[in-house]
Motif scaffolding. Structure first.
Motif, mmCIF file in Angstrom:
data_model
loop_
_atom_site.group_PDB
_atom_site.id
_atom_site.type_symbol
_atom_site.label_atom_id
_atom_site.label_comp_id
_atom_site.label_asym_id
_atom_site.label_seq_id
_atom_site.Cartn_x
_atom_site.Cartn_y
_atom_site.Cartn_z
ATOM 1 N N ASP A 82 0.811 -1.172 0.069
ATOM 2 C CA ASP A 82 -0.098 0.010 -0.065
ATOM 3 C C ASP A 82 0.734 1.490 -0.080
ATOM 4 N N GLU A 83 1.927 1.409 0.877
ATOM 5 C CA GLU A 83 2.560 2.593 1.030
ATOM 6 C C GLU A 83 3.538 2.840 -0.276
ATOM 7 N N TRP A 84 3.947 1.634 -0.801
ATOM 8 C CA TRP A 84 4.743 2.042 -1.999
ATOM 9 C C TRP A 84 3.667 2.223 -3.406
ATOM 10 N N GLY A 85 2.466 1.861 -3.351
ATOM 11 C CA GLY A 85 1.571 1.915 -4.227
ATOM 12 C C GLY A 85 1.885 0.831 -5.451
ATOM 13 N N ILE A 86 1.944 -0.402 -4.892
ATOM 14 C CA ILE A 86 1.918 -1.916 -5.826
ATOM 15 C C ILE A 86 0.786 -2.026 -6.192
ATOM 16 N N ASP A 87 0.514 -2.464 -7.534
ATOM 17 C CA ASP A 87 -0.835 -2.651 -7.719
ATOM 18 C C ASP A 87 -1.214 -4.329 -7.474
ATOM 19 N N ILE A 88 -0.371 -5.323 -7.875
ATOM 20 C CA ILE A 88 -0.525 -6.507 -7.553
ATOM 21 C C ILE A 88 0.736 -7.276 -7.134
ATOM 22 N N VAL A 89 0.429 -7.909 -6.003
ATOM 23 C CA VAL A 89 1.695 -8.691 -5.391
ATOM 24 C C VAL A 89 1.211 -10.211 -5.263
ATOM 25 N N ILE A 90 2.410 -11.003 -5.551
ATOM 26 C CA ILE A 90 2.126 -12.517 -5.525
ATOM 27 C C ILE A 90 3.049 -12.870 -4.703
ATOM 28 N N THR A 91 2.519 -14.183 -3.862
ATOM 29 C CA THR A 91 3.876 -14.962 -3.229
ATOM 30 C C THR A 91 3.343 -16.245 -3.149
ATOM 31 N N GLY A 92 4.316 -17.176 -2.905
ATOM 32 C CA GLY A 92 4.196 -18.338 -2.636
ATOM 33 C C GLY A 92 4.443 -18.849 -1.194
ATOM 34 N N SER A 93 3.768 -20.013 -0.666
ATOM 35 C CA SER A 93 3.882 -20.621 0.945
ATOM 36 C C SER A 93 5.265 -21.000 1.140
ATOM 37 N N GLN A 94 6.453 -21.366 0.199
ATOM 38 C CA GLN A 94 7.491 -22.408 0.457
ATOM 39 C C GLN A 94 8.520 -21.654 0.545
ATOM 40 N N LYS A 95 8.482 -20.221 0.713
ATOM 41 C CA LYS A 95 9.930 -19.521 0.846
ATOM 42 C C LYS A 95 9.890 -18.728 2.168
ATOM 43 N N ALA A 96 9.993 -17.413 2.336
ATOM 44 C CA ALA A 96 9.845 -16.774 3.421
ATOM 45 C C ALA A 96 8.834 -16.869 4.122
ATOM 46 N N LEU A 97 7.645 -17.572 3.835
ATOM 47 C CA LEU A 97 6.625 -17.731 4.518
ATOM 48 C C LEU A 97 6.499 -19.163 5.430
ATOM 49 N N MET A 98 7.674 -19.868 5.244
ATOM 50 C CA MET A 98 8.063 -20.886 6.033
ATOM 51 C C MET A 98 6.928 -22.401 6.015
ATOM 52 N N ILE A 99 6.373 -22.329 5.122
ATOM 53 C CA ILE A 99 5.635 -23.730 5.135
ATOM 54 C C ILE A 99 5.986 -24.317 3.983
ATOM 55 N N PRO A 100 5.422 -25.647 3.791
ATOM 56 C CA PRO A 100 5.773 -26.514 2.657
ATOM 57 C C PRO A 100 5.118 -25.879 1.180
#
Ligand SMILES: Cc1ncc(COP(=O)(O)O)c(C=O)c1O
Length: 384
Positions: free
Chosen positions: A187-205
């Motif tokens: 929000d602060e930077w003004g990004i329109d779409i952010v995508i991530t996955g569970s298996q990296k910095a989010l620490m699950i499989p």
């Protein structure tokens, strides 16, 4: 030169940039009996998931959970916000930027490519130039990658967002390998779409993809007419309003993610990002202490790409480290195959894992005839 002292028991350490190790509390939760998802119990879990995701995405927007690997989230960000023939630009500075290009083309978008030399980050000015060019007026999207995992390069998304917010183009960020390890304030930077996955910095499989979109993106979604069904985010949006999900969710992974995000929040956003930064700095110093070089010219905090001595066969080294010495790192991709290794330092990876990783790395290098001072490298991870 110091001799490397090897312990007799083989460690079992995962230092790849996805999947990454999972905290024990999360593993325990995943072993619990399954329950049904159309229940008050799961509704309460969904609420906690939403809160945790908004925190890590740094957004007030809802974040949608898709049962897919990260690429499913990338696809969702195309099919929900674009139409065939839409003019977009994609930054290609490695394997994952290349994936944006291939995906955009597969869906019939008119994709201009900003090609960046591997190991370097895109200059945000080059994006502005494209948007300002006579052919740039109709550009509807700019596809980027927060951390290009094939090279370990960090993109200056904040600077790019400063530019794109003045244009009709949506800024789409593949943050699959970096959200939760690099600063990325949607929000602060003004990004329109952010995508991530569970298996990296989010620490699950592996198994979950997460997507959040700004109001500007949702306004665009009204006219987007690419074919979609499972990845139709409007279905997820409608369900979420009823504290529900459109399809059978990966219940166990959702429970795991809630716990991992609880831990993330307990530690605190700034503290977790700072920890990754410290580990990244120590990893670069350890690399230098071994007489080696970091490949990336704009290194990320989530992984480090290390150039191997010319005499070393990187593919054999990775295999030896994994199969004989108990430490899994990633090798190079494409033209970097056999020439680099990639070591992650995000999520649940701890200083002691990296210390052991470097000790083993030194041992594997020594077995291929490259002798180096591993003690100094290992020391970098003390007191972190
Ligand atoms: C930056 C980036 N984008 C996309 C992907 C693809 O994600 P997945 O393999 O989960 O589909 C990855 C995975 O390594 C990645 O690091």
């Amino acid at each position: 030169m110091e001799e490397t002292t090897m312990t007799t028991t083989k460690p079992n350490i995962l230092l790849t940039p996805g999947p990454t190790p999972v905290p024990p509390e999360v593993l325990e939760i995943m072993s619990r009996p399954i329950f049904h998802h159309r229940t008050p119990q799961f509704r309460s879990v969904l609420k906690q998931l939403q809160e945790g995701l908004k925190y890590v995405f740094q957004t007030k927007q809802d974040v949608y959970t898709i049962c897919a690997s990260g690429t499913g989230g990338m696809e969702a960000s195309i099919v929900n916000f674009f139409s065939p023939g839409d003019h977009v630009i994609a930054v290609n500075s490695g394997k994952f930027g290349e994936r944006w290009v291939k995906m955009a083309q597969a869906f019939g978008l008119k994709c201009d490519v900003i090609s960046v030399e591997w190991g370097k980050a895109v200059d945000p000015i080059d994006i502005k130039k494209q948007l300002d060019a006579p052919t740039g007026k109709d550009i509807k999207g700019v596809f980027t990658t927060l951390c290009e995992t094939s090279t370990g390069v960090l993109t200056d998304i904040k600077a790019i967002a400063q530019i794109t917010k003045n244009y009709q183009a949506l800024l789409i960020v593949d943050a699959i390998s970096a959200l939760g390890g690099e600063d990325c304030k949607m929000d602060e930077w003004g990004i329109d779409i952010v995508i991530t996955g569970s298996q990296k910095a989010l620490m699950i499989p592996p198994g979950l993809a997460f997507v959040a979109a700004s109001q500007k993106a949702w306004n665009r979604a009204k006219d987007a007419n690419l074919t979609k069904f499972y990845l139709d985010l409007k279905k997820y949006q409608k369900s979420l309003l009823e504290e529900d999900v459109p399809f059978t969710p990966a219940i166990t992974l959702v429970l795991a993610q809630v716990e991992a995000l609880r831990q993330f929040k307990e530690d605190g956003y700034d503290k977790v990002i700072h920890r990754a930064k410290k580990l990244a700095e120590a990893t670069r110093k350890a690399t230098q202490a071994m007489g080696l070089k970091t490949y990336s010219k704009a290194p990320s905090n989530v992984l480090t790409t290390i150039e191997l001595p010319a005499s070393v066969d990187g593919s054999k080294l990775v295999k030896m480290m994994r199969d004989e010495l108990g430490v899994t790192v990633a090798g190079g991709q494409d033209h970097l195959k056999g020439k680099v290794i990639r070591i992650a330092h995000m999520g649940f990876i701890r200083p002691q894992d990296l210390a052991t990783g470097f000790k083993i790395f030194g041992e594997a290098l020594a077995r291929q005839g490259y002798q180096c001072d591993v003690t100094k490298a290992v020391e970098q991870f003390k007191n972190l």
